[in-house]
Write a protein that holds these residues in place. Structure first.
Motif, PDB file in Angstrom:
ATOM      1  N   PRO A  16      38.580  12.108   4.541  1.00 32.72           N
ATOM      2  CA  PRO A  16      37.740  12.603   5.638  1.00 32.72           C
ATOM      3  C   PRO A  16      36.310  12.874   5.192  1.00 32.72           C
ATOM      4  N   GLN A  17      35.355  12.461   6.033  1.00 29.58           N
ATOM      5  CA  GLN A  17      33.943  12.604   5.723  1.00 29.58           C
ATOM      6  C   GLN A  17      33.175  13.054   6.961  1.00 29.58           C
ATOM      7  N   THR A  18      32.059  13.744   6.738  1.00 29.46           N
ATOM      8  CA  THR A  18      31.163  14.054   7.850  1.00 29.46           C
ATOM      9  C   THR A  18      30.288  12.843   8.139  1.00 29.46           C
ATOM     10  N   ALA A  19      29.720  12.812   9.336  1.00 35.66           N
ATOM     11  CA  ALA A  19      28.814  11.722   9.696  1.00 35.66           C
ATOM     12  C   ALA A  19      27.590  11.734   8.779  1.00 35.66           C
ATOM     13  N   GLN A  20      27.130  12.929   8.409  1.00 35.73           N
ATOM     14  CA  GLN A  20      25.971  13.034   7.532  1.00 35.73           C
ATOM     15  C   GLN A  20      26.251  12.429   6.162  1.00 35.73           C
ATOM     16  N   LYS A  21      27.438  12.703   5.619  1.00 29.42           N
ATOM     17  CA  LYS A  21      27.787  12.163   4.305  1.00 29.42           C
ATOM     18  C   LYS A  21      27.915  10.645   4.357  1.00 29.42           C
ATOM     19  N   LEU A  22      28.519  10.142   5.413  1.00 29.07           N
ATOM     20  CA  LEU A  22      28.628   8.684   5.565  1.00 29.07           C
ATOM     21  C   LEU A  22      27.243   8.055   5.718  1.00 29.07           C
ATOM     22  N   ALA A  23      26.363   8.742   6.427  1.00 25.06           N
ATOM     23  CA  ALA A  23      25.000   8.235   6.585  1.00 25.06           C
ATOM     24  C   ALA A  23      24.318   8.097   5.223  1.00 25.06           C
ATOM     25  N   GLU A  24      24.511   9.092   4.352  1.00 23.48           N
ATOM     26  CA  GLU A  24      23.925   9.033   3.009  1.00 23.48           C
ATOM     27  C   GLU A  24      24.512   7.882   2.200  1.00 23.48           C
ATOM     28  N   LEU A  25      25.836   7.713   2.265  1.00 21.41           N
ATOM     29  CA  LEU A  25      26.502   6.680   1.482  1.00 21.41           C
ATOM     30  C   LEU A  25      26.120   5.279   1.946  1.00 21.41           C
ATOM     31  N   LEU A  26      25.887   5.126   3.248  1.00 22.63           N
ATOM     32  CA  LEU A  26      25.594   3.807   3.810  1.00 22.63           C
ATOM     33  C   LEU A  26      24.102   3.578   4.038  1.00 22.63           C
ATOM     34  N   GLU A  27      23.289   4.603   3.712  1.00 26.82           N
ATOM     35  CA  GLU A  27      21.843   4.523   3.907  1.00 26.82           C
ATOM     36  C   GLU A  27      21.514   4.257   5.374  1.00 26.82           C
ATOM     37  N   LEU A  28      22.160   5.035   6.241  1.00 33.96           N
ATOM     38  CA  LEU A  28      21.923   4.980   7.676  1.00 33.96           C
ATOM     39  C   LEU A  28      21.309   6.295   8.136  1.00 33.96           C
ATOM     40  N   THR A  29      20.819   6.321   9.361  1.00 36.95           N
ATOM     41  CA  THR A  29      20.430   7.584   9.965  1.00 36.95           C
ATOM     42  C   THR A  29      21.702   8.300  10.407  1.00 36.95           C
ATOM     43  N   SER A  30      21.612   9.593  10.611  1.00 35.77           N
ATOM     44  CA  SER A  30      22.774  10.343  11.085  1.00 35.77           C
ATOM     45  C   SER A  30      23.251   9.810  12.426  1.00 35.77           C
ATOM     46  N   MET A  31      22.286   9.463  13.292  1.00 34.09           N
ATOM     47  CA  MET A  31      22.640   8.910  14.593  1.00 34.09           C
ATOM     48  C   MET A  31      23.367   7.577  14.437  1.00 34.09           C
ATOM     49  N   GLY A  32      22.885   6.749  13.501  1.00 29.90           N
ATOM     50  CA  GLY A  32      23.518   5.458  13.267  1.00 29.90           C
ATOM     51  C   GLY A  32      24.950   5.606  12.780  1.00 29.90           C
ATOM     52  N   ALA A  33      25.183   6.568  11.884  1.00 30.84           N
ATOM     53  CA  ALA A  33      26.532   6.812  11.375  1.00 30.84           C
ATOM     54  C   ALA A  33      27.441   7.315  12.491  1.00 30.84           C
ATOM     55  N   ARG A  34      26.928   8.214  13.341  1.00 37.84           N
ATOM     56  CA  ARG A  34      27.738   8.739  14.445  1.00 37.84           C
ATOM     57  C   ARG A  34      28.114   7.635  15.423  1.00 37.84           C
ATOM     58  N   ARG A  35      27.176   6.715  15.660  1.00 38.98           N
ATOM     59  CA  ARG A  35      27.477   5.606  16.573  1.00 38.98           C
ATOM     60  C   ARG A  35      28.596   4.736  16.008  1.00 38.98           C
ATOM     61  N   GLN A  36      28.556   4.490  14.694  1.00 45.32           N
ATOM     62  CA  GLN A  36      29.620   3.697  14.064  1.00 45.32           C
ATOM     63  C   GLN A  36      30.962   4.408  14.177  1.00 45.32           C
ATOM     64  N   LEU A  37      30.965   5.719  13.949  1.00 46.02           N
ATOM     65  CA  LEU A  37      32.198   6.488  14.015  1.00 46.02           C
ATOM     66  C   LEU A  37      32.739   6.559  15.448  1.00 46.02           C
ATOM     67  N   GLU A  38      31.842   6.742  16.409  1.00 43.45           N
ATOM     68  CA  GLU A  38      32.270   6.798  17.808  1.00 43.45           C
ATOM     69  C   GLU A  38      32.820   5.447  18.258  1.00 43.45           C
ATOM     70  N   SER A  39      32.230   4.367  17.753  1.00 50.48           N
ATOM     71  CA  SER A  39      32.739   3.031  18.059  1.00 50.48           C
ATOM     72  C   SER A  39      34.138   2.845  17.481  1.00 50.48           C
ATOM     73  N   ALA A  40      34.346   3.314  16.239  1.00 46.42           N
ATOM     74  CA  ALA A  40      35.663   3.229  15.616  1.00 46.42           C
ATOM     75  C   ALA A  40      36.674   4.083  16.380  1.00 46.42           C
ATOM     76  N   GLN A  41      36.209   5.232  16.892  1.00 41.53           N
ATOM     77  CA  GLN A  41      37.087   6.104  17.671  1.00 41.53           C
ATOM     78  C   GLN A  41      37.502   5.417  18.981  1.00 41.53           C
ATOM     79  N   GLU A  42      36.568   4.753  19.643  1.00 39.33           N
ATOM     80  CA  GLU A  42      36.870   4.044  20.892  1.00 39.33           C
ATOM     81  C   GLU A  42      37.909   2.948  20.674  1.00 39.33           C
ATOM     82  N   LYS A  43      37.903   2.366  19.470  1.00 38.53           N
ATOM     83  CA  LYS A  43      38.863   1.307  19.143  1.00 38.53           C
ATOM     84  C   LYS A  43      40.183   1.874  18.620  1.00 38.53           C
ATOM     85  N   GLY A  44      40.258   3.205  18.525  1.00 40.04           N
ATOM     86  CA  GLY A  44      41.481   3.838  18.053  1.00 40.04           C
ATOM     87  C   GLY A  44      41.645   3.834  16.545  1.00 40.04           C
TER      88      GLY A  44
END
Length: 207
Positions: A16-44
């Motif tokens: 388990p990771q926070t969106a902020q931590k994933l953003a740092e690891l992937l060199e994304l903005t926090s918003m960009g990481a949240r969008r990726q996570l929300e997309s993954a959530q929509e797909k189950g």
């Protein structure tokens, strides 16, 4: 590997990771990481849990769902389960033990070759992790401050077989001990089949 797959990979290998931590690891903005996570959530494929921190508001930790874990499938699971069932039916538990012993012997020989050039314990553990990683276990090794080592397996490509016949897991622990040598002790600290998200082995030098 695209960004969506990288997100799933990090949740698989790091837990388990926070969106902020994933953003740092992937060199994304926090918003960009949240969008990726929300997309993954929509797909189950991902979900989250709000965890209370000591200070401030709860922290949202994202994790893989069962469907998300299934994106890293077991190797030939259905065929393997059929074979185990047929061996049991034809030859009983004695026949199944012989099958496990044959696999154990083959694996031990392959790992011994992989570790042949390594002298120190750290090198042997690292070589074993590399061999397991090549087999699909998403394995890595870590050296600890107390001189022990961790062999971490973030995935089990034979999970279905091991669930049906836990002798496969028992066999692996014994093989690791033999190929790493008498100068260490190997203990399983986390076990996927016992509800952990991964398997972790602690390798301690014998003083």
């Amino acid at each position: 590997m695209n960004t969506a797959d990288k997100v799933l990979f990090l949740l698989k290998t790091r837990g388990p990771q926070t969106a902020q931590k994933l953003a740092e690891l992937l060199e994304l903005t926090s918003m960009g990481a949240r969008r990726q996570l929300e997309s993954a959530q929509e797909k189950g494929l991902a979900g989250f849990e709000d965890v209370a921190d000591k200070v401030g508001r709860p922290s949202r930790r994202w994790h893989l769902t069962e469907a998300g874990h299934a994106r890293f499938p077991d190797r030939h699971a259905d065929l393997t389960l059929q074979m185990i069932s047929q061996v049991r039916a034809l030859f009983g538990e004695v026949g199944l033990d012989k099958l496990i012993a044959a696999r154990e012997k083959e694996s031990e020989a392959a790992y011994a070759d992989a570790l042949a050039a390594a002298d120190a314990l750290a090198g042997r553990v690292r070589a074993l992790a590399q061999a397991r990683d090549a087999e699909g276990y998403m394995a890595e090794s870590e050296e600890q401050p107390d001189g022990s080592h961790l062999l971490i397996e973030n995935h089990c490509p034979i999970c279905a077989a091991a669930t049906s016949c836990q002798g496969f897991c028992r066999s692996e622990l014994q093989v690791f001990q033999r190929v790493l040598g008498e100068g260490c002790e190997v203990e399983r600290a986390e076990h996927l089949l016992s509800g952990a998200r991964r398997c972790v082995y602690v390798i301690r030098p014998v003083r």
